[in-house]
Design an enzyme around this catalytic site. Structure first.
Site, PDB file in Angstrom:
ATOM      1  N   ASP A  11       0.858  -1.181   0.000  1.00  0.00           N
ATOM      2  CA  ASP A  11       0.000   0.000   0.000  1.00  0.00           C
ATOM      3  C   ASP A  11       0.896   1.233   0.000  1.00  0.00           C
ATOM      4  O   ASP A  11       1.779   1.366   0.859  1.00  0.00           O
ATOM      5  CB  ASP A  11      -0.895   0.027   1.246  1.00  0.00           C
ATOM      6  N   ASP A 130     -13.311  -4.169  -2.622  1.00  0.00           N
ATOM      7  CA  ASP A 130     -13.217  -4.023  -1.167  1.00  0.00           C
ATOM      8  C   ASP A 130     -14.554  -4.444  -0.569  1.00  0.00           C
ATOM      9  O   ASP A 130     -15.546  -3.724  -0.672  1.00  0.00           O
ATOM     10  CB  ASP A 130     -12.892  -2.576  -0.792  1.00  0.00           C
TER      11      ASP A 130
END
Length: 255
Positions: A11, A130
């Protein structure tokens, strides 16, 4: 049997690699290029870079670090975050990315999936989902999850969206199970199996890996790849040892 893939997720926020828990409280994990090089040299099959703030901030991914990553590693890598057009994707692929992944932009403009697949081939187009499981067990697709101030329910159910993105041309799906993210107590196997049953393209599990057995449990469902971040960044699991363990359990793994 197709070879199973072990994927490390990096990330990226403000030019650094970070990691949160359940998509919150991100901590600095180090330099992008150094970590990419480390993983490339230590047996990971593939890397996924998520610029977690790009979509929420309406920013573009920095082409500079993508180009530097490409020069420093010899494994496949995928880039995600703020890719809203064919031009964005073309630039990232030209700078060395092997695949591009879209998440929130696909929710806002589903036709983007089809346009990217037609322009670059389905093998280049990954859709990240997600998925949040609410207190009633309903699976909901969230968007703009890179910033907890912007994260929200998209109005779509996970299973319906999984079907839709395949129809639109997704070549691969990464299922990010938000409730499990960074918790290290295992992938949500029930959710993973439900998605796998309706998946005709390669499926990658993300969120929850804490020990080697968790990877094995996920692969036994039939999925193609397992993605993890915390356990690799914190060196809680040695990648080469993980691969030997999985191979000894009868899985097809690149050693």
């Amino acid at each position: 049997m197709l070879t199973k893939r072990i994927i490390a997720c990096l990330d990226v926020k403000d030019g650094r690699v970070v990691k949160g828990t359940q998509f919150k409280n991100h901590k600095d994990m180090g330099d992008i290029i150094e970590l990419a090089r480390y993983y490339s040299q230590n047996g990971i099959d593939e890397l996924v870079f998520y610029d977690i703030a790009a979509s929420a901030r309406k920013e573009r991914i920095s082409r500079e670090w993508v180009s530097e990553v490409a020069k420093n590693i010899n494994i496949s890598f995928c880039v995600a975050g703020g890719i809203k057009s064919e031009e964005d994707a073309a630039e990232l692929l030209a700078n060395g990315a092997d695949k591009i992944s879209i998440n929130s932009p696909a929710l806002n403009d589903p036709s983007l999936i089809t346009r990217l697949a037609k322009s670059f081939g389905v093998q280049c187009v990954v859709v990240g989902i997600d998925s949040f499981k609410d207190e009633n067990g309903n699976l909901k697709v969230f968007q703009y999850t890179g910033d907890e101030k912007t994260s929200k329910h998209s109005g779509k159910s996970t299973l319906e969206w999984v079907k839709k993105v395949q129809d639109l041309g997704a070549g691969e799906i990464v299922l990010n199970m938000m409730n499990q993210d960074g918790v290290k107590n295992g992938y949500d196997l029930e959710q993973l199996e439900a998605v796998y049953k309706i998946c005709k393209v390669p499926l990658i599990a993300s969120g929850g890996a804490g020990k080697m057995e968790h990877f094995l449990e996920a692969f036994k469902l039939g999925i193609d790849g397992a993605l993890a971040a915390s356990v690799f960044h914190q060196k809680l699991i040695d990648i080469k040892e993980l691969k030997i363990y999985l191979k000894n359990q009868g899985l097809s793994i690149r050693i």
